[in-house]
Each structure stands twice: as structure tokens, then as C-alpha cells.
Write an enzyme that holds these catalytic residues in place. Structure first.
Site, PDB file in Angstrom:
ATOM      1  N   TYR A  53      -4.904 -13.176   7.041  1.00  0.00           N
ATOM      2  CA  TYR A  53      -6.312 -12.807   6.830  1.00  0.00           C
ATOM      3  C   TYR A  53      -6.702 -11.762   7.862  1.00  0.00           C
ATOM      4  CZ  TYR A  53      -9.257 -14.806   3.289  1.00  0.00           C
ATOM      5  OH  TYR A  53      -9.893 -15.044   2.099  1.00  0.00           O
ATOM      6  N   GLU A  55     -10.043  -9.794   7.644  1.00  0.00           N
ATOM      7  CA  GLU A  55     -11.355  -9.207   7.314  1.00  0.00           C
ATOM      8  C   GLU A  55     -11.842  -8.347   8.461  1.00  0.00           C
ATOM      9  OE1 GLU A  55     -13.896 -12.484   6.357  1.00  0.00           O
ATOM     10  OE2 GLU A  55     -13.252 -12.546   4.274  1.00  0.00           O
ATOM     11  N   ASP A 198     -12.380  12.054  -7.798  1.00  0.00           N
ATOM     12  CA  ASP A 198     -11.503  10.908  -8.054  1.00  0.00           C
ATOM     13  C   ASP A 198     -10.159  11.468  -8.526  1.00  0.00           C
ATOM     14  OD1 ASP A 198     -10.084   8.799  -9.056  1.00  0.00           O
ATOM     15  OD2 ASP A 198     -11.730   7.958 -10.234  1.00  0.00           O
ATOM     16  N   THR A 224      -6.120   6.154  -6.709  1.00  0.00           N
ATOM     17  CA  THR A 224      -5.238   4.992  -6.791  1.00  0.00           C
ATOM     18  C   THR A 224      -3.978   5.380  -6.039  1.00  0.00           C
ATOM     19  OG1 THR A 224      -4.236   5.819  -8.818  1.00  0.00           O
ATOM     20  CG2 THR A 224      -6.064   4.268  -9.074  1.00  0.00           C
ATOM     21  N   LYS A 227      -0.226   5.622  -9.229  1.00  0.00           N
ATOM     22  CA  LYS A 227       0.040   6.541 -10.348  1.00  0.00           C
ATOM     23  C   LYS A 227       1.011   7.618  -9.859  1.00  0.00           C
ATOM     24  CE  LYS A 227      -4.258   5.092 -12.473  1.00  0.00           C
ATOM     25  NZ  LYS A 227      -5.607   5.432 -12.942  1.00  0.00           N
ATOM     26  N   ARG A 233       0.222  -0.934  -6.376  1.00  0.00           N
ATOM     27  CA  ARG A 233      -1.072  -0.908  -7.050  1.00  0.00           C
ATOM     28  C   ARG A 233      -2.179  -1.039  -6.015  1.00  0.00           C
ATOM     29  NH1 ARG A 233       0.411  -1.026 -11.855  1.00  0.00           N
ATOM     30  NH2 ARG A 233      -1.693  -0.567 -12.488  1.00  0.00           N
TER      31      ARG A 233
HETATM   32  C1  LIG Z   1      -6.728   4.721 -13.070  1.00  0.00           C
HETATM   33  C2  LIG Z   1      -8.009   5.289 -12.651  1.00  0.00           C
HETATM   34  C3  LIG Z   1      -8.924   4.555 -11.883  1.00  0.00           C
HETATM   35  C4  LIG Z   1      -8.847   3.069 -11.655  1.00  0.00           C
HETATM   36  O1  LIG Z   1      -7.755   2.549 -11.135  1.00  0.00           O
HETATM   37  P1  LIG Z   1      -7.497   0.958 -11.167  1.00  0.00           P
HETATM   38  O2  LIG Z   1      -6.548   0.800 -10.029  1.00  0.00           O
HETATM   39  O3  LIG Z   1      -6.943   0.654 -12.504  1.00  0.00           O
HETATM   40  O4  LIG Z   1      -8.796   0.287 -10.920  1.00  0.00           O
HETATM   41  C5  LIG Z   1     -10.063   5.201 -11.419  1.00  0.00           C
HETATM   42  N1  LIG Z   1     -10.282   6.498 -11.702  1.00  0.00           N
HETATM   43  C6  LIG Z   1      -9.432   7.219 -12.458  1.00  0.00           C
HETATM   44  C7  LIG Z   1      -9.756   8.647 -12.721  1.00  0.00           C
HETATM   45  C8  LIG Z   1      -8.277   6.642 -12.965  1.00  0.00           C
HETATM   46  O5  LIG Z   1      -7.470   7.368 -13.745  1.00  0.00           O
END
Ligand SMILES: *Cc1c(COP(=O)(O)O)cnc(C)c1O
Length: 412
Positions: A53, A55, A198, A224, A227, A233
């Protein structure tokens, strides 16, 4: 992969993990948001750090015994800032959606206005979809893409002037062109909005310097890590120093509890990997493979939204074939190719049926696929679409896809 202990205690789950490994090994993964992490990343995420933990922030924790956790989390923050050229990083978000939620919380009050890309045009649920917290608690206006598959920046500016949003979001889940972050910042400045970039999908390309970086322009960058960046993840938020405290407070105690320190260690490993020259080569190959796939599909007489891709993904437009995205994604699964249905601009079908399929190359590129392999993948996809009712034909195509998988083994 060593499953010796799970096999002892829980053979049912162990068997499904083994079957999932085999599925990944024997199918061509074209889901644009997926990838195959290194074994180093997996070791970190499967480590004893899961027991702790922590936090709070490094050196300001609510629990004792964090001396090693602190070192790991600080290394992760530093690597994120260096790789993406930002001042501050919070590496605790459990996912990309959580990262975006924290930016909303740090910058706005419920009811405040956001301008973002529409979900059916390639945006993300967490950018303001009515079924997501972002759309439920905030006033969302959305922009789309034009018939060339591109953002119409003049239209974004017109909407910004009309609606005066507090936050403008750029970055998408399905957009095949280069994003002009500078233009977005100019629009944001003109209306006094903050800019969130993003980069969840293109983070690996940005890290490798193969997509322009949002760092000089965006007040906030979310991503993220699983990807194109090829980590575990999870999510990361980066920002200018002036917003650091607000972001950290929004993540904890604002919306999360204890951080996943095993995942943070895995993020650190992935960020180190992404800073190496080999990763630059990998990212360059992702783009070459995407272009080869798009070209191959067009050579087979199929349409791509917006024509040639400029990054790692594309949307196959099935309208002129008379088939739907839902059916064809299922047919592709029969021939050993995994991909997801997706809407195309002005889609005549519902979002559950769709007329498109999104295809991306980060995962197959990790396996070692090259341009000539992508040409073969394009032929298999086209064959499956044109002969979707021919059982023997699909069987033959399945054999061809398996051959490609065996040519480029995964996790052996
Ligand atoms: C995949 C994605 C997310 C969210 O990712 P998660 O880990 O699935 O919550 C946010 N913004 C964009 C543009 C994405 O392609």
C-alpha cells in the site's frame, strides 16, 4: 511462461491463461489499441510490489515501508517527463480513462463546458460521451472529421468561439492523420481554454519522435501505457508545473485509492525501453507496416477512410462492399485475424453494426511483421471480405494467417 504455481492452486484459471497465450500466438492481432509487452514488463507487473500500500506521493505517504516504492515511482515519473518533454508526471492513474477523469476534476466544476472529438468520429468515451462520467457531469460540445477523414480546424475554431469551453481535448482513438497540436493551442488561447492532448494511441510514435509532440503546446498530456507505448495496462498524466498540485490531488484523494505500484514499476521499465534506439526502429516499422497494409487493401479494391494513413491505424470502409463492420469483424476472426468494428463518417449503420473495421499495426510489428507480411495480411482480409460465405475459402485463408504467425513466433 512459468505458471507452475497457478497450475497447482487453480488449474482452471491456469488452463485459460495457457489457452489465451496460444490464442495470441496463433492469431494476427490488428486491434489498434493492443500490443505485446516485453517479458521484463510482465515480470515487474507480476512482482512482490503488488503487496504494498502506498497512498500518497513519493516521500509523502500514508503508509510506512515505502522506501523502495518511492525510488521506483520517482524513476517512473522522471522517465515519463524526459521521454515526453513535460514538467510533471503523475504515473498513478489505473487507466487512460482515469487519467482523463483526473484532468476534468483538476480543471473544471461539474457543468463546465468541454470541446472534444465526437465518439463516432474517432474520439474516446472519456472525452464526453453521454454514457460516461465526462458526458454526465459536464457540458460537452463535439467536433468531428470531414469527408477526407481529417479534423477541420476552422470548424473547431468556430465551435470554440461559439461555445467558449473551459477545456479543449485533442487526441483520438481512431484518427489516421497527424494531429496539429500547435493549431489546437492557438484555438485554445484565442478563447481562454486549457488544452488536453490525449495521446493514448500515438504515445509510442510521439516517444520515438515520429509524430509531432504535444509538449510545447498542451497544458496537459494524458496517455495509456499499453497501446503503442507497449507497457503494462495503465495511464499517465503529464502537465506543466503550475498544474502539478491540482493533478496530484485529483488522482489521490480525488478519484483513486492506493496506487498499483507493481504496474508503476512495469511502466518505468516500459518507459526505459521506449527511450532506446531499438524502440525508434520499432515505431518506424509500425508506420511502415500500417502504410503497407493500407496500400495492400486499396490495391485489392477496398476503401480506407481518408485514404493513406499517417500513423499506426486506419479504418476500412466497407460501404461499397455491402457488408457490415460487425459481420466482417466476425469473419476476420474465423480466418485468424482480430480487429474491431468501427463507425465510418456518416455511417448508415448503427454503432452496434457499423460499416467499418479499425485496423492497427503496433502488435504485429512487435512480433516482427514487415511490409511484405502486411501485403499478405491485406490479401487475407480482402479474400475474407469478398468470399465471406465460402467456407472452404475461409479455411484456406486461416491456413495462410497461421503460416504468418508461425513465421513470427511470440513469447517462445
Ligand atoms: C484507449 C484510450 C483511452 C482509455 O484508456 P483505458 O486504459 O482503456 O481507460 C483514453 N483516451 C484515448 C484517446 C484512448 O484511445
Amino acid at each position: 511462461m512459468n505458471l507452475e504455481h497457478i497450475k497447482q492452486t487453480d488449474p482452471v484459471v491456469a488452463e485459460q491463461i495457457e489457452l489465451e497465450l496460444k490464442r495470441q500466438q496463433d492469431t494476427i492481432e490488428l486491434i489498434a489499441s493492443e500490443n505485446c509487452t516485453s517479458l521484463a514488463v510482465m515480470e515487474a507487473s507480476g512482482s512482490v510490489l503488488t503487496n504494498k500500500y502506498a497512498e500518497g506521493k513519493p516521500h509523502k505517504r500514508y503508509y510506512n515501508g515505502c522506501e523502495h516504492i518511492d525510488v521506483i515511482e520517482e524513476i517512473c515519473q522522471k522517465r515519463a517527463c524526459e521521454l515526453f518533454g513535460m514538467d510533471h508526471a503523475n504515473v498513478q492513474p489505473h487507466s487512460g480513462a482515469q487519467a482523463n477523469m483526473a484532468v476534468f476534476m483538476a480543471t473544471m466544476k461539474p457543468g463546465d463546458r468541454v470541446l472534444s472529438m465526437d465518439l463516432s468520429n474517432g474520439g474516446h468515451l472519456s472525452h464526453g460521451s453521454p454514457v460516461n462520467f465526462s458526458g454526465l457531469y459536464f457540458d460537452v460540445k463535439s467536433y468531428g472529421i470531414n469527408e477526407y477523414g481529417e479534423i477541420d480546424y476552422d470548424d473547431v475554431r468556430r465551435m470554440a468561439l461559439e461555445h467558449k469551453p473551459k477545456l479543449i481535448i485533442c487526441g483520438a482513438s481512431n484518427y489516421s492523420k497527424i494531429i496539429d497540436f500547435k493549431r489546437f493551442r492557438e484555438i485554445a488561447d484565442e478563447v481562454g481554454a486549457l488544452l488536453l492532448a490525449d495521446i493514448a494511441h500515438i504515445a509510442g510514435l510521439v516517444a520515438a519522435g515520429l509524430h509531432p509532440s504535444p509538449a510545447p503546446y498542451a497544458h496537459f498530456v494524458t496517455t495509456t501505457t499499453h497501446k503503442s507505448l507497449r507497457g503494462p495496462r495503465g495511464g499517465i498524466i503529464m502537465c506543466k508545473e503550475e498544474f502539478a498540485q491540482a493533478i496530484d490531488k485529483a488522482v489521490f484523494p480525488g478519484m483513486q485509492g492506493g496506487p498499483l505500484e507493481h504496474i508503476i514499476a512495469a511502466k518505468a521499465v516500459a518507459l526505459l525501453e521506449a527511450s532506446k534506439p531499438e524502440f525508434k526502429e520499432y515505431a518506424a516499422q509500425i508506420i511502415k507496416n500500417a502504410k503497407a497494409l493500407a496500400q495492400g487493401l486499396m490495391d485489392e479494391g477496398l476503401d480506407i477512410v481518408g485514404g493513406m494513413t499517417e500513423n499506426h491505424l486506419m479504418t476500412l470502409d466497407l460501404r461499397k462492399t455491402g457488408k457490415t463492420g460487425k459481420d466482417m469483424a466476425n469473419v476476420l476472426e474465423v480466418v485468424g485475424i482480430t480487429a474491431n468494428k468501427n463507425t465510418v463518417p456518416n455511417d448508415p449503420q448503427s454503432p452496434f453494426v457499423t460499416s467499418g473495421i479499425r485496423l492497427g499495426t503496433p502488435a504485429v510489428t512487435t512480433r516482427g511483421f514487415k511490409e511484405e507480411d502486411m501485403t499478405e495480411v491485406a490479401k487475407i482480409i480482402a479474400g475474407a471480405i469478398y468470399a465471406s460465405d465460402n467456407e472452404q475459402g475461409l479455411k484456406n485463408l486461416r491456413e495462410r494467417s497461421l503460416k504468418l504467425c508461425q513465421k513470427h513466433p511470440l513469447y517462445v
